[in-house]
Design an enzyme around this catalytic site. Structure first.
Site, short mmCIF file in Angstrom:
data_model
loop_
_atom_site.label_atom_id
_atom_site.label_comp_id
_atom_site.label_asym_id
_atom_site.label_seq_id
_atom_site.Cartn_x
_atom_site.Cartn_y
_atom_site.Cartn_z
N HIS A 152 14.93 -27.60 -14.05
CA HIS A 152 16.23 -27.27 -13.44
C HIS A 152 16.07 -27.03 -11.94
O HIS A 152 16.91 -27.43 -11.14
CB HIS A 152 16.83 -26.02 -14.10
CG HIS A 152 17.39 -26.27 -15.46
ND1 HIS A 152 16.60 -26.53 -16.56
CD2 HIS A 152 18.69 -26.27 -15.91
CE1 HIS A 152 17.38 -26.70 -17.62
NE2 HIS A 152 18.65 -26.54 -17.26
N HIS A 185 12.07 -18.85 -16.87
CA HIS A 185 10.98 -19.19 -15.95
C HIS A 185 10.44 -17.96 -15.22
O HIS A 185 11.13 -16.95 -15.09
CB HIS A 185 11.44 -20.21 -14.91
CG HIS A 185 11.64 -21.58 -15.46
ND1 HIS A 185 10.61 -22.41 -15.82
CD2 HIS A 185 12.78 -22.26 -15.75
CE1 HIS A 185 11.09 -23.55 -16.28
NE2 HIS A 185 12.40 -23.49 -16.25
#
Length: 247
Positions: free
Chosen positions: A160, A209
């Site tokens: 992303h 993340h």
């Protein structure tokens, strides 16, 4: 060109830098707010299949920068090449480094299912494990469980982040080539910058993340686009358009 690309890359790097400066760490889903639901909606713009729609919309936003549709189509081809290269690097790196996501590490600690076992399963089996784990976790909303059921891959690097950073650097690079003094250019860059910053924040807030994932992903995108726009600038492929916009 390189200075401008580097400046916007640095602005995105401030997200993981601030996480480290303030010793921020993902601590689970107990502190989620209504704003995190908004971040979820934004992060979905970088998830398959919605990322394809995002690419189409963003590519259309570049149209006012070009004096002809043929030049815009050439730029769209370059954008597609950018996506293929950066996402290809991401996929290869994830396989090599095989780092678990923060939420997967938490799942392993609380359920007794090791991260090695989790990633040895197929994606469908991982989704079942995630669903079963969060079945009684009332602090984790259904929309986030659904997101994690689909995001069971490795953590490093962040696809992303590479996706949003790449679009930001494409916006910066093409506005540099075409003449960045136009209002349309400024609106495009600022809009994509805001989207990119929030994308990075969403990946941290949703437990997908670590800050290092974001930093390295941003730098990967910077390297790819620095090389790409150095070549385009040297070959003067869009030079004619630039002269038209400067007049």
């Amino acid at each position: 060109m390189l200075k401008r690309l580097s400046l916007y890359t640095f602005l995105l790097c401030l997200v993981p830098f601030f996480a480290w400066i303030f010793s921020w760490q993902w601590q689970g889903d107990g502190d989620l707010t209504a704003f995190d639901h908004i971040l979820y909606g934004l992060t979905e713009t970088g998830s398959v299949p919605y990322a394809v729609i995002s690419c189409a919309v963003l590519a259309l936003c570049f149209l006012p920068l070009f004096s002809s549709k043929s030049k815009w189509i050439s730029a769209v081809i370059i954008m597609a090449i950018s996506m293929v290269i950066t996402q290809g690097i991401k996929t290869a790196a994830k396989t090599v480094f095989a780092e678990p996501r923060p939420y997967v590490s938490a799942l392993a600690e609380q359920s007794g299912v090791s991260t090695d076992y989790f990633y040895d399963q197929t994606r469908e089996q991982r989704a079942v494990i995630v669903s079963q784990f969060y079945a009684n976790k009332t602090e984790t909303p259904a929309w986030l469980v659904h997101h994690r059921e689909r995001e069971t891959g490795y953590s490093f690097p962040s696809g992303h982040t590479i996706f949003s950073t790449s679009w930001l650097l494409l916006a910066v690079g093409f506005t540099q080539l075409m003449g960045r003094c136009r209002l349309a250019s400024k609106v495009l860059v600022v809009g994509v910058l805001l989207w990119s910053v929030l994308m990075l924040v969403s990946r941290l807030r949703l437990g997908m993340h670590h800050p290092i994932d974001l930093l390295i992903s941003t730098l990967i995108a910077w390297i790819v686009h620095a090389v790409m726009f150095f070549y385009l600038e040297k070959k003067q492929i869009f030079q004619q358009n630039r002269l038209l916009f400067v007049k």
